[in-house]
Design an enzyme around this catalytic site. Structure first.
Site, PDB file in Angstrom:
ATOM      1  N   ALA A  67       0.722  -1.157  -0.281  1.00  0.00           N
ATOM      2  CA  ALA A  67       0.019   0.121  -0.077  1.00  0.00           C
ATOM      3  C   ALA A  67       0.902   1.326   0.271  1.00  0.00           C
ATOM      4  O   ALA A  67       2.498   0.814   0.740  1.00  0.00           O
ATOM      5  CB  ALA A  67      -0.254   0.120   1.138  1.00  0.00           C
ATOM      6  N   GLY A 112       0.269  -5.439   0.940  1.00  0.00           N
ATOM      7  CA  GLY A 112      -0.346  -5.419  -0.413  1.00  0.00           C
ATOM      8  C   GLY A 112      -0.557  -6.182  -1.220  1.00  0.00           C
ATOM      9  O   GLY A 112      -1.180  -6.921  -2.050  1.00  0.00           O
ATOM     10  N   GLU A 115      -0.399  -9.408  -0.797  1.00  0.00           N
ATOM     11  CA  GLU A 115      -1.333  -9.871  -0.225  1.00  0.00           C
ATOM     12  C   GLU A 115      -2.261 -10.206  -2.095  1.00  0.00           C
ATOM     13  O   GLU A 115      -3.464 -10.908  -1.959  1.00  0.00           O
ATOM     14  CB  GLU A 115      -2.494  -8.921   0.346  1.00  0.00           C
ATOM     15  CG  GLU A 115      -1.599  -8.943   1.926  1.00  0.00           C
ATOM     16  CD  GLU A 115      -2.128  -7.461   2.664  1.00  0.00           C
ATOM     17  OE1 GLU A 115      -2.108  -6.718   2.134  1.00  0.00           O
ATOM     18  OE2 GLU A 115      -2.484  -8.053   3.914  1.00  0.00           O
ATOM     19  N   GLU A 135       4.500  -5.339   7.585  1.00  0.00           N
ATOM     20  CA  GLU A 135       3.080  -4.030   7.891  1.00  0.00           C
ATOM     21  C   GLU A 135       3.879  -3.425   9.439  1.00  0.00           C
ATOM     22  O   GLU A 135       3.385  -3.117   9.666  1.00  0.00           O
ATOM     23  CB  GLU A 135       1.756  -4.071   7.527  1.00  0.00           C
ATOM     24  CG  GLU A 135       1.336  -4.413   6.415  1.00  0.00           C
ATOM     25  CD  GLU A 135       1.766  -5.287   5.488  1.00  0.00           C
ATOM     26  OE1 GLU A 135       2.722  -6.008   6.048  1.00  0.00           O
ATOM     27  OE2 GLU A 135       1.202  -5.235   4.389  1.00  0.00           O
TER      28      GLU A 135
HETATM   29  N1  CAA Z   1       4.727   3.421  -0.247  1.00  0.00           N
HETATM   30  C1  CAA Z   1       4.718   4.726  -0.940  1.00  0.00           C
HETATM   31  N2  CAA Z   1       6.190   5.361  -1.526  1.00  0.00           N
HETATM   32  C2  CAA Z   1       7.134   3.659  -1.609  1.00  0.00           C
HETATM   33  C3  CAA Z   1       5.997   2.365  -1.260  1.00  0.00           C
HETATM   34  C4  CAA Z   1       5.120   1.721  -0.509  1.00  0.00           C
HETATM   35  N3  CAA Z   1       4.955   1.303  -0.147  1.00  0.00           N
HETATM   36  N4  CAA Z   1       7.751   1.101  -1.518  1.00  0.00           N
HETATM   37  C5  CAA Z   1       8.289   2.362  -1.752  1.00  0.00           C
HETATM   38  N5  CAA Z   1       8.241   3.545  -2.160  1.00  0.00           N
HETATM   39  C6  CAA Z   1       8.969   4.687  -2.651  1.00  0.00           C
HETATM   40  C7  CAA Z   1       9.979   4.991  -2.192  1.00  0.00           C
HETATM   41  O1  CAA Z   1       9.037   5.875  -1.663  1.00  0.00           O
HETATM   42  C8  CAA Z   1      10.394   5.726  -3.032  1.00  0.00           C
HETATM   43  O2  CAA Z   1      10.034   6.873  -3.406  1.00  0.00           O
HETATM   44  P1  CAA Z   1      11.604   8.819  -3.685  1.00  0.00           P
HETATM   45  O3  CAA Z   1      12.026   8.152  -4.791  1.00  0.00           O
HETATM   46  O4  CAA Z   1      10.141   9.215  -4.421  1.00  0.00           O
HETATM   47  O5  CAA Z   1      12.180   8.476  -2.181  1.00  0.00           O
HETATM   48  C9  CAA Z   1      10.761   4.787  -4.300  1.00  0.00           C
HETATM   49  O6  CAA Z   1       9.193   4.201  -3.915  1.00  0.00           O
HETATM   50  C10 CAA Z   1      11.410   3.798  -4.134  1.00  0.00           C
HETATM   51  O7  CAA Z   1      11.865   3.476  -3.214  1.00  0.00           O
HETATM   52  P2  CAA Z   1      13.331   3.238  -2.032  1.00  0.00           P
HETATM   53  O8  CAA Z   1      14.243   4.263  -3.061  1.00  0.00           O
HETATM   54  O9  CAA Z   1      13.068   2.827  -1.142  1.00  0.00           O
HETATM   55  O10 CAA Z   1      13.947   2.189  -3.003  1.00  0.00           O
HETATM   56  P3  CAA Z   1      15.091   0.677  -2.359  1.00  0.00           P
HETATM   57  O11 CAA Z   1      15.085  -0.130  -3.424  1.00  0.00           O
HETATM   58  O12 CAA Z   1      15.602   1.633  -1.376  1.00  0.00           O
HETATM   59  O13 CAA Z   1      14.216  -0.408  -1.083  1.00  0.00           O
HETATM   60  C11 CAA Z   1      11.991  -0.994  -0.441  1.00  0.00           C
HETATM   61  C12 CAA Z   1      12.514  -0.889  -1.618  1.00  0.00           C
HETATM   62  C13 CAA Z   1      12.529  -2.552   0.638  1.00  0.00           C
HETATM   63  C14 CAA Z   1      11.233  -2.009  -1.205  1.00  0.00           C
HETATM   64  C15 CAA Z   1      11.837  -0.388   0.467  1.00  0.00           C
HETATM   65  O14 CAA Z   1      11.271   0.776  -0.820  1.00  0.00           O
HETATM   66  C16 CAA Z   1      10.988  -0.134   0.912  1.00  0.00           C
HETATM   67  O15 CAA Z   1      10.673  -1.404   1.955  1.00  0.00           O
HETATM   68  N6  CAA Z   1       9.067   0.096   0.971  1.00  0.00           N
HETATM   69  C17 CAA Z   1       8.005  -0.179   1.910  1.00  0.00           C
HETATM   70  C18 CAA Z   1       7.204  -1.406   1.545  1.00  0.00           C
HETATM   71  C19 CAA Z   1       6.350  -1.645   3.064  1.00  0.00           C
HETATM   72  O16 CAA Z   1       6.770  -1.441   3.746  1.00  0.00           O
HETATM   73  N7  CAA Z   1       5.457  -2.517   2.480  1.00  0.00           N
HETATM   74  C20 CAA Z   1       4.272  -2.440   3.035  1.00  0.00           C
HETATM   75  C21 CAA Z   1       3.296  -0.884   3.037  1.00  0.00           C
HETATM   76  S1  CAA Z   1       1.498  -1.261   3.757  1.00  0.00           S
HETATM   77  C22 CAA Z   1       0.731  -2.213   3.332  1.00  0.00           C
HETATM   78  O17 CAA Z   1       0.775  -3.053   2.483  1.00  0.00           O
HETATM   79  C23 CAA Z   1      -0.616  -2.292   4.568  1.00  0.00           C
HETATM   80  C24 CAA Z   1      -1.932  -3.688   3.372  1.00  0.00           C
HETATM   81  O18 CAA Z   1      -1.677  -4.604   3.909  1.00  0.00           O
HETATM   82  C25 CAA Z   1      -2.465  -3.368   2.760  1.00  0.00           C
END
Ligand code: CAA
Length: 264
Positions: A67, A112, A115, A135
Protein backbone atom coordinates in the site's frame (compact mmCIF):
# COMPACT_ATOMS: atom_id res chain seq x y z
CA UNK A 1 -11.08 -1.99 -21.73
CA UNK A 2 -10.85 1.60 -20.46
CA UNK A 3 -7.61 3.57 -20.41
CA UNK A 4 -6.04 3.56 -16.99
CA UNK A 5 -3.47 5.83 -15.42
CA UNK A 6 -1.76 3.22 -13.23
CA UNK A 7 -2.44 -0.02 -15.09
CA UNK A 8 -1.39 -1.27 -18.51
CA UNK A 9 -3.58 -3.84 -20.24
CA UNK A 10 -2.38 -6.23 -22.96
CA UNK A 11 -4.07 -9.12 -24.67
CA UNK A 12 -2.55 -11.95 -26.71
CA UNK A 13 -4.09 -15.27 -27.71
CA UNK A 14 -6.74 -15.24 -24.96
CA UNK A 15 -4.21 -14.23 -22.29
CA UNK A 16 -4.69 -10.79 -20.73
CA UNK A 17 -1.80 -9.17 -18.91
CA UNK A 18 -2.41 -6.41 -16.40
CA UNK A 19 0.69 -4.50 -15.32
CA UNK A 20 0.72 -2.37 -12.17
CA UNK A 21 2.31 0.86 -13.35
CA UNK A 22 3.47 3.43 -10.78
CA UNK A 23 7.20 2.86 -11.29
CA UNK A 24 8.30 5.91 -9.30
CA UNK A 25 6.67 4.42 -6.17
CA UNK A 26 7.59 0.80 -6.95
CA UNK A 27 3.96 0.30 -8.11
CA UNK A 28 2.61 0.97 -4.60
CA UNK A 29 -1.16 0.79 -4.26
CA UNK A 30 -2.89 4.10 -3.62
CA UNK A 31 -6.68 4.47 -3.57
CA UNK A 32 -6.72 5.56 -7.22
CA UNK A 33 -4.80 2.47 -8.35
CA UNK A 34 -7.05 0.20 -6.28
CA UNK A 35 -10.16 1.72 -7.84
CA UNK A 36 -8.70 1.22 -11.32
CA UNK A 37 -7.76 -2.36 -10.43
CA UNK A 38 -11.35 -3.10 -9.36
CA UNK A 39 -12.68 -1.58 -12.58
CA UNK A 40 -10.19 -3.55 -14.69
CA UNK A 41 -11.25 -6.80 -13.00
CA UNK A 42 -14.90 -6.04 -13.79
CA UNK A 43 -13.99 -5.34 -17.43
CA UNK A 44 -11.96 -8.56 -17.61
CA UNK A 45 -14.80 -10.62 -16.15
CA UNK A 46 -17.16 -9.17 -18.76
CA UNK A 47 -14.84 -9.95 -21.67
CA UNK A 48 -15.61 -13.48 -22.85
CA UNK A 49 -12.49 -13.57 -25.03
CA UNK A 50 -10.16 -13.45 -22.00
CA UNK A 51 -9.34 -16.96 -20.79
CA UNK A 52 -6.41 -16.38 -18.44
CA UNK A 53 -5.13 -13.29 -16.61
CA UNK A 54 -1.48 -12.59 -15.78
CA UNK A 55 -0.56 -9.88 -13.26
CA UNK A 56 2.87 -8.28 -13.16
CA UNK A 57 4.61 -5.03 -12.20
CA UNK A 58 6.20 -2.32 -14.34
CA UNK A 59 9.99 -2.07 -14.28
CA UNK A 60 12.51 -4.64 -13.14
CA UNK A 61 12.46 -3.86 -9.42
CA UNK A 62 8.95 -4.38 -8.12
CA UNK A 63 5.76 -6.31 -8.60
CA UNK A 64 4.00 -4.11 -6.01
CA UNK A 65 5.76 -2.69 -2.92
CA UNK A 66 2.55 -2.60 -0.89
CA UNK A 67 0.00 0.00 0.00
CA UNK A 68 1.13 3.57 -0.62
CA UNK A 69 2.66 4.57 2.72
CA UNK A 70 2.51 8.31 1.90
CA UNK A 71 -1.27 8.02 1.66
CA UNK A 72 -1.61 5.50 4.49
CA UNK A 73 0.33 7.67 6.97
CA UNK A 74 -2.47 10.28 6.91
CA UNK A 75 -5.38 7.93 7.67
CA UNK A 76 -7.52 8.11 10.78
CA UNK A 77 -9.11 4.76 11.80
CA UNK A 78 -12.27 5.36 9.75
CA UNK A 79 -10.26 6.19 6.62
CA UNK A 80 -8.06 3.15 7.30
CA UNK A 81 -11.16 0.97 7.52
CA UNK A 82 -12.44 2.33 4.20
CA UNK A 83 -9.07 1.76 2.54
CA UNK A 84 -8.78 -1.78 3.92
CA UNK A 85 -12.29 -2.61 2.70
CA UNK A 86 -11.44 -1.19 -0.75
CA UNK A 87 -8.41 -3.49 -0.87
CA UNK A 88 -10.42 -6.47 0.36
CA UNK A 89 -13.09 -5.83 -2.27
CA UNK A 90 -10.52 -5.65 -5.08
CA UNK A 91 -8.53 -8.65 -3.89
CA UNK A 92 -11.71 -10.63 -3.16
CA UNK A 93 -12.88 -9.93 -6.73
CA UNK A 94 -9.47 -11.06 -7.98
CA UNK A 95 -9.72 -14.35 -6.10
CA UNK A 96 -13.30 -14.89 -7.33
CA UNK A 97 -12.54 -14.13 -10.97
CA UNK A 98 -13.92 -17.13 -12.91
CA UNK A 99 -10.78 -17.44 -15.04
CA UNK A 100 -7.32 -18.59 -13.87
CA UNK A 101 -5.00 -15.82 -12.67
CA UNK A 102 -1.20 -16.16 -12.53
CA UNK A 103 1.02 -13.67 -10.70
CA UNK A 104 4.35 -13.07 -12.48
CA UNK A 105 6.26 -11.53 -9.57
CA UNK A 106 9.19 -9.60 -11.00
CA UNK A 107 10.67 -8.00 -7.86
CA UNK A 108 9.31 -6.81 -4.50
CA UNK A 109 5.92 -8.27 -3.57
CA UNK A 110 5.47 -6.65 -0.17
CA UNK A 111 2.43 -5.93 1.96
CA UNK A 112 -0.52 -5.36 -0.37
CA UNK A 113 1.63 -6.66 -3.26
CA UNK A 114 2.17 -9.96 -1.50
CA UNK A 115 -1.55 -10.01 -0.65
CA UNK A 116 -2.41 -9.65 -4.34
CA UNK A 117 -0.09 -12.56 -5.18
CA UNK A 118 -1.78 -14.63 -2.44
CA UNK A 119 -5.18 -14.17 -4.12
CA UNK A 120 -3.89 -15.36 -7.51
CA UNK A 121 -4.29 -19.02 -8.46
CA UNK A 122 -0.53 -19.49 -8.46
CA UNK A 123 2.69 -17.52 -8.55
CA UNK A 124 5.76 -17.60 -10.77
CA UNK A 125 8.63 -15.43 -9.55
CA UNK A 126 11.87 -14.04 -10.94
CA UNK A 127 15.12 -14.88 -9.13
CA UNK A 128 15.29 -11.32 -7.75
CA UNK A 129 11.75 -11.38 -6.32
CA UNK A 130 11.30 -10.74 -2.60
CA UNK A 131 8.16 -11.52 -0.63
CA UNK A 132 7.04 -10.23 2.72
CA UNK A 133 4.41 -8.67 4.92
CA UNK A 134 6.47 -5.81 6.45
CA UNK A 135 3.50 -3.96 7.99
CA UNK A 136 4.67 -4.74 11.54
CA UNK A 137 7.66 -2.44 10.86
CA UNK A 138 5.17 0.39 10.28
CA UNK A 139 3.31 -0.32 13.52
CA UNK A 140 0.33 -1.82 11.67
CA UNK A 141 -0.76 -5.23 10.35
CA UNK A 142 -1.56 -6.51 6.85
CA UNK A 143 -4.87 -5.00 5.76
CA UNK A 144 -5.67 -6.68 2.45
CA UNK A 145 -6.11 -10.29 3.62
CA UNK A 146 -2.53 -11.25 4.49
CA UNK A 147 -3.34 -12.48 8.00
CA UNK A 148 -5.97 -14.80 6.47
CA UNK A 149 -4.67 -16.01 3.11
CA UNK A 150 -1.02 -16.50 4.08
CA UNK A 151 -1.70 -19.01 6.93
CA UNK A 152 -4.18 -20.85 4.73
CA UNK A 153 -1.47 -21.24 2.08
CA UNK A 154 1.74 -21.88 4.03
CA UNK A 155 0.46 -22.84 7.50
CA UNK A 156 -0.22 -20.84 10.64
CA UNK A 157 3.22 -20.81 12.24
CA UNK A 158 5.18 -20.05 9.07
CA UNK A 159 2.77 -17.19 8.41
CA UNK A 160 3.11 -15.85 11.95
CA UNK A 161 6.90 -15.80 11.66
CA UNK A 162 6.68 -13.73 8.47
CA UNK A 163 4.01 -11.40 9.89
CA UNK A 164 5.69 -10.93 13.31
CA UNK A 165 9.19 -10.33 11.94
CA UNK A 166 8.13 -8.40 8.83
CA UNK A 167 11.15 -9.93 7.11
CA UNK A 168 11.51 -10.32 3.35
CA UNK A 169 12.24 -13.73 1.88
CA UNK A 170 13.79 -14.41 -1.51
CA UNK A 171 11.93 -16.26 -4.28
CA UNK A 172 13.84 -19.49 -3.57
CA UNK A 173 12.60 -19.55 0.03
CA UNK A 174 9.10 -18.53 -1.03
CA UNK A 175 9.12 -21.57 -3.30
CA UNK A 176 10.24 -23.87 -0.48
CA UNK A 177 7.28 -22.83 1.68
CA UNK A 178 4.73 -23.13 -1.11
CA UNK A 179 4.13 -19.46 -1.83
CA UNK A 180 5.69 -19.72 -5.30
CA UNK A 181 5.36 -22.51 -7.89
CA UNK A 182 8.37 -21.71 -10.09
CA UNK A 183 11.44 -19.47 -9.86
CA UNK A 184 12.70 -18.18 -13.20
CA UNK A 185 15.49 -15.98 -14.52
CA UNK A 186 14.26 -12.39 -14.69
CA UNK A 187 14.49 -12.25 -18.46
CA UNK A 188 12.40 -15.38 -18.95
CA UNK A 189 9.72 -14.78 -16.29
CA UNK A 190 7.12 -13.24 -18.59
CA UNK A 191 7.76 -15.60 -21.50
CA UNK A 192 7.52 -18.70 -19.28
CA UNK A 193 4.41 -17.35 -17.55
CA UNK A 194 2.84 -16.63 -20.94
CA UNK A 195 3.67 -20.18 -22.09
CA UNK A 196 1.82 -21.68 -19.10
CA UNK A 197 -1.02 -19.17 -19.48
CA UNK A 198 -1.45 -20.01 -23.19
CA UNK A 199 -1.52 -23.72 -22.42
CA UNK A 200 -4.26 -23.15 -19.83
CA UNK A 201 -6.10 -20.85 -22.26
CA UNK A 202 -6.51 -23.85 -24.59
CA UNK A 203 -8.57 -25.73 -21.98
CA UNK A 204 -12.32 -25.48 -21.57
CA UNK A 205 -13.69 -22.43 -19.80
CA UNK A 206 -16.39 -24.34 -17.98
CA UNK A 207 -14.03 -26.96 -16.62
CA UNK A 208 -11.43 -24.35 -15.60
CA UNK A 209 -14.09 -22.38 -13.81
CA UNK A 210 -15.44 -25.51 -12.11
CA UNK A 211 -11.96 -26.62 -11.04
CA UNK A 212 -11.14 -23.20 -9.58
CA UNK A 213 -14.47 -23.03 -7.79
CA UNK A 214 -14.08 -26.53 -6.32
CA UNK A 215 -10.51 -25.94 -5.09
CA UNK A 216 -11.22 -22.47 -3.67
CA UNK A 217 -14.48 -23.44 -1.98
CA UNK A 218 -13.10 -26.72 -0.73
CA UNK A 219 -9.97 -25.32 0.89
CA UNK A 220 -12.12 -23.10 3.11
CA UNK A 221 -14.56 -25.90 4.00
CA UNK A 222 -14.46 -29.32 5.67
CA UNK A 223 -13.64 -32.31 3.46
CA UNK A 224 -17.23 -33.53 3.16
CA UNK A 225 -18.46 -30.09 2.03
CA UNK A 226 -15.55 -29.75 -0.39
CA UNK A 227 -16.25 -33.17 -1.88
CA UNK A 228 -19.94 -32.30 -2.27
CA UNK A 229 -18.94 -29.11 -4.13
CA UNK A 230 -16.74 -31.22 -6.40
CA UNK A 231 -19.57 -33.68 -7.16
CA UNK A 232 -21.85 -30.85 -8.28
CA UNK A 233 -19.11 -29.06 -10.22
CA UNK A 234 -18.20 -32.33 -11.97
CA UNK A 235 -21.83 -32.91 -12.90
CA UNK A 236 -22.16 -29.34 -14.20
CA UNK A 237 -19.16 -29.83 -16.48
CA UNK A 238 -20.97 -32.70 -18.18
CA UNK A 239 -23.62 -30.24 -19.37
CA UNK A 240 -21.02 -28.22 -21.27
CA UNK A 241 -19.99 -28.27 -24.91
CA UNK A 242 -16.43 -28.59 -23.64
CA UNK A 243 -17.14 -31.98 -22.09
CA UNK A 244 -18.73 -33.25 -25.30
CA UNK A 245 -15.75 -31.95 -27.27
CA UNK A 246 -13.11 -33.25 -24.84
CA UNK A 247 -14.48 -36.76 -24.47
CA UNK A 248 -15.47 -36.93 -28.17
CA UNK A 249 -12.00 -35.85 -29.28
CA UNK A 250 -10.42 -38.54 -27.12
CA UNK A 251 -12.65 -41.24 -28.58
CA UNK A 252 -12.06 -39.91 -32.14
CA UNK A 253 -8.30 -39.89 -31.44
CA UNK A 254 -7.96 -36.17 -32.26
CA UNK A 255 -6.91 -33.05 -30.36
CA UNK A 256 -9.84 -31.28 -28.65
CA UNK A 257 -10.70 -27.71 -29.53
CA UNK A 258 -12.45 -25.96 -26.67
CA UNK A 259 -14.53 -22.96 -27.68
CA UNK A 260 -15.82 -22.58 -24.18
CA UNK A 261 -19.33 -22.26 -22.92
CA UNK A 262 -19.62 -20.16 -19.82
CA UNK A 263 -23.37 -20.58 -19.44
CA UNK A 264 -23.41 -24.22 -18.51
N1 CAA B 1 4.51 3.39 -0.58
C1 CAA B 1 4.89 4.56 -1.08
N2 CAA B 1 6.08 4.76 -1.71
C2 CAA B 1 6.89 3.69 -1.80
C3 CAA B 1 6.55 2.43 -1.28
C4 CAA B 1 5.28 2.29 -0.65
N3 CAA B 1 4.85 1.13 -0.17
N4 CAA B 1 7.57 1.58 -1.51
C5 CAA B 1 8.52 2.29 -2.15
N5 CAA B 1 8.12 3.55 -2.34
C6 CAA B 1 8.83 4.65 -3.00
C7 CAA B 1 9.95 5.18 -2.11
O1 CAA B 1 9.45 6.09 -1.15
C8 CAA B 1 10.86 5.80 -3.12
O2 CAA B 1 10.32 7.04 -3.50
P1 CAA B 1 11.31 8.32 -3.70
O3 CAA B 1 12.21 7.93 -4.83
O4 CAA B 1 10.36 9.43 -4.04
O5 CAA B 1 12.02 8.49 -2.40
C9 CAA B 1 10.73 4.87 -4.34
O6 CAA B 1 9.50 4.15 -4.14
C10 CAA B 1 11.87 3.85 -4.41
O7 CAA B 1 11.92 3.17 -3.17
P2 CAA B 1 13.27 3.09 -2.28
O8 CAA B 1 14.14 4.25 -2.54
O9 CAA B 1 12.85 2.84 -0.87
O10 CAA B 1 13.91 1.78 -2.91
P3 CAA B 1 14.89 0.74 -2.19
O11 CAA B 1 15.40 -0.14 -3.26
O12 CAA B 1 15.86 1.43 -1.31
O13 CAA B 1 13.92 -0.11 -1.22
C11 CAA B 1 11.94 -1.34 -0.66
C12 CAA B 1 12.89 -0.89 -1.78
C13 CAA B 1 12.66 -2.32 0.28
C14 CAA B 1 10.77 -2.04 -1.33
C15 CAA B 1 11.48 -0.12 0.16
O14 CAA B 1 11.00 0.86 -0.77
C16 CAA B 1 10.37 -0.41 1.13
O15 CAA B 1 10.60 -0.94 2.20
N6 CAA B 1 9.11 -0.05 0.76
C17 CAA B 1 7.97 -0.19 1.65
C18 CAA B 1 7.50 -1.63 1.70
C19 CAA B 1 6.36 -1.76 2.67
O16 CAA B 1 6.48 -1.49 3.87
N7 CAA B 1 5.18 -2.23 2.19
C20 CAA B 1 4.01 -2.41 3.01
C21 CAA B 1 3.13 -1.21 2.89
S1 CAA B 1 1.76 -1.24 4.04
C22 CAA B 1 0.64 -2.30 3.34
O17 CAA B 1 0.83 -2.84 2.28
C23 CAA B 1 -0.61 -2.50 4.15
C24 CAA B 1 -1.57 -3.46 3.57
O18 CAA B 1 -1.57 -4.64 3.82
C25 CAA B 1 -2.60 -2.99 2.72
Amino acid sequence: MKDFEHLVFDMDQGVATLTFHRPKALNALNAALLAEFSQALRDIEDDESIRVLVLTGAGDKAFVAGADITELATFNPLQARKFSRLGHQAIGALQDLPIPVIAAVNGYALGGGCEIALACDFVYASENAQFGLPEINLGIIPGFGGTQRLPRLIGKNMAKELIFTGKMIPASEAREIGLVNRVLASDSLLAETAKTARSIAQKGKVSLRAAKHAVNTGTDADLATGCAVEVDAFALCMASEDAKEGTGAFLDKRKPSFDGNRDA
